[in-house]
Design an enzyme around this catalytic site. Sequence first.
Site, short mmCIF file in Angstrom:
data_model
loop_
_atom_site.label_atom_id
_atom_site.label_comp_id
_atom_site.label_asym_id
_atom_site.label_seq_id
_atom_site.Cartn_x
_atom_site.Cartn_y
_atom_site.Cartn_z
CG ASP A 327 -1.78 1.18 1.35
OD1 ASP A 327 -2.36 1.57 0.33
OD2 ASP A 327 -1.88 1.74 2.46
CG ASP A 520 -1.40 1.95 6.71
OD1 ASP A 520 -2.03 1.77 5.65
OD2 ASP A 520 -1.20 3.07 7.20
CG ASP A 524 -4.41 -1.65 3.01
OD1 ASP A 524 -4.77 -1.41 1.84
OD2 ASP A 524 -3.66 -0.89 3.65
#
Length: 624
Positions: A327, A520, A524
């Site tokens: 990410d 995080d 996600d």
Amino acid sequence: MTKKQKRLLRRILVTAILFLAAVTGGLWTTFVGIGALWQRPWFRLAVFLVPYLAVGFPVLKKAVSGILRGQIFDENFLMALATAGALIIGEYPEAVFVLLFYEIGELFESIAVGRSRRSIAALMDLHPDAATVEREGALVTVSPEEVAVGEVIVIRPGEKIPLDGTVLEGSSSVNTAALTGEAVPRDVEAGDGVLSGCINGAGRLRVRIIKPYGESTAVKILRLVEEAAARKAKTEGFITRFAAYYTPAVVMGALLIAVLPPLFIGGWRDWIYRALNFLVISCPCALVISVPLTFFAGIGSASKNGILVKGSHFLEQLASCRVLALDKTGTLTEGSFHVTEVCPLQGSREELLALAALAESDSTHPIAKSLRTACGESLDRSRMGGIRELSGRGVEAVIDGTTVLVGNARMMAEQSISVAAPAASGTTVYVAREGELLGYIRISDTLKPEAAEALSALRRMGVRRQVMLTGDTEAAAKEVAEALQLDEYRAALLPDGKVRAVERLLSEKRRGDTLAFVGDGINDAPVLALADVGVAMGALGSDAAIEAADVVIMDDDLRRMVKAVSVARKTRGIVRQNIVFSLAVKFAVLLFSALGLVSLWEAVFADVGVMVLAVLNAMRAMKN
């Protein structure tokens, strides 16, 4: 040493003395005038039975218990069968020494496992036994389980924080080393969140509790550590299956050695002795004990470095990581956004910021925080009505009785609101009211200083394909990807788009390679669960991420990922060393035993000696 270990040590010492007395029986029986008795086999058997039962009773008991439960072919059965056979053929000293050496090996194993467990327990000793709570104007000391959400606790200097909460009053520095492995304390003041398991520094804090004890960070981590041992690596599963077939096979082999050759060439006693050697050597103790112990030690080493691995399976998977998906926000970038441009198309700059900040007032996303910070004034929440979050797009809020949309270009397009494509990098947040565009706000993020170093180190370790998956704009994603020299990037992805991207990466990776995803946030969670290894970074505050991830890095430092892969590969290397060493020694000595070239003494070394060496080698996994 534990009480159990001390009892085992005493039994070994007592047996050693009795064994010495039995071995020197010819001398002391002559000295006391009963030397003639020593010449009688039944007397010598009785003398050696004393140390044999003293040290071997637990093994014999476990063997009988296993037979009654239908679990016959284990190391206890093999030891009992081999030593009982040695007694039958008159090899009394060997029978006792086999069990004595075996118990010495068990003591080594117990101490090694205990050391590993104590190391993890010390790292995970996160929650205190008491909390000081304000009730009816007085401070009351209670168990953390008794503190309700919304109550206020007082944390004095040097005390461990018992529950997750928000600081109401006071300022201090908080030692987060138990959770993150980071030695530098974190400063907190009114409005900041604090996590259970951290240690308060020099300041006195008043904290409002935001989670019950059972959902606190410390308890979650402890629960995950407890569950980790139950998740076996593929290697561990192989060893378990191997032992299940291997042990009965060698029992049958020993039986054939004891029966077939004597039928044709005679020498029953010699061939039975060889068969007994074969049984002692065949015990798969070194594999059955050292492989799980190595993974356990590896998990402990990772914990010491602020990395929580939920099971040995994931540690083994991480060792094969060759594809890495990441990410962007909060993983590669600071996630500490700041407003760089406010462009009202209708109304004032201040009103545009106020509407955006109010709409995002309940969000914990870094972009929402940056909007509230830029607004700079106390938000009048009385203007607020309902708020509805649209995943991956933005929020819809009712402010002053009108519908306000705050989000990205896709959200505006879905509402048929025309917006211009952003010309600069960064994140553009559009604000519309009742279907009309009021303006946009530009928000920028910065790269983490350690991101380039971490990715470069991972590439040197063989993580050859590095891909960034982000919901941010094409311009922002391209800028970050080029700065970090990533192989690929995919921009403007919604959560389902990230899932499709990871599915494609999984289908394209080479056989035997592992794909790890590092993220995080709550968005996600689907890809953390989908990847071979999902790594949640700095996710102690995100319930969804910590539940979905297989590995949790307990701070925001991407270099922890380098350490995680390093620990995983060292652990896997030690496991392979133990497997190759144990099997090589065993098969070699098994062959020599069948040929009559080794005695029970060499057989004991091949079994217990190899186990001790393998256990000692396994403990190296703690040193990372």
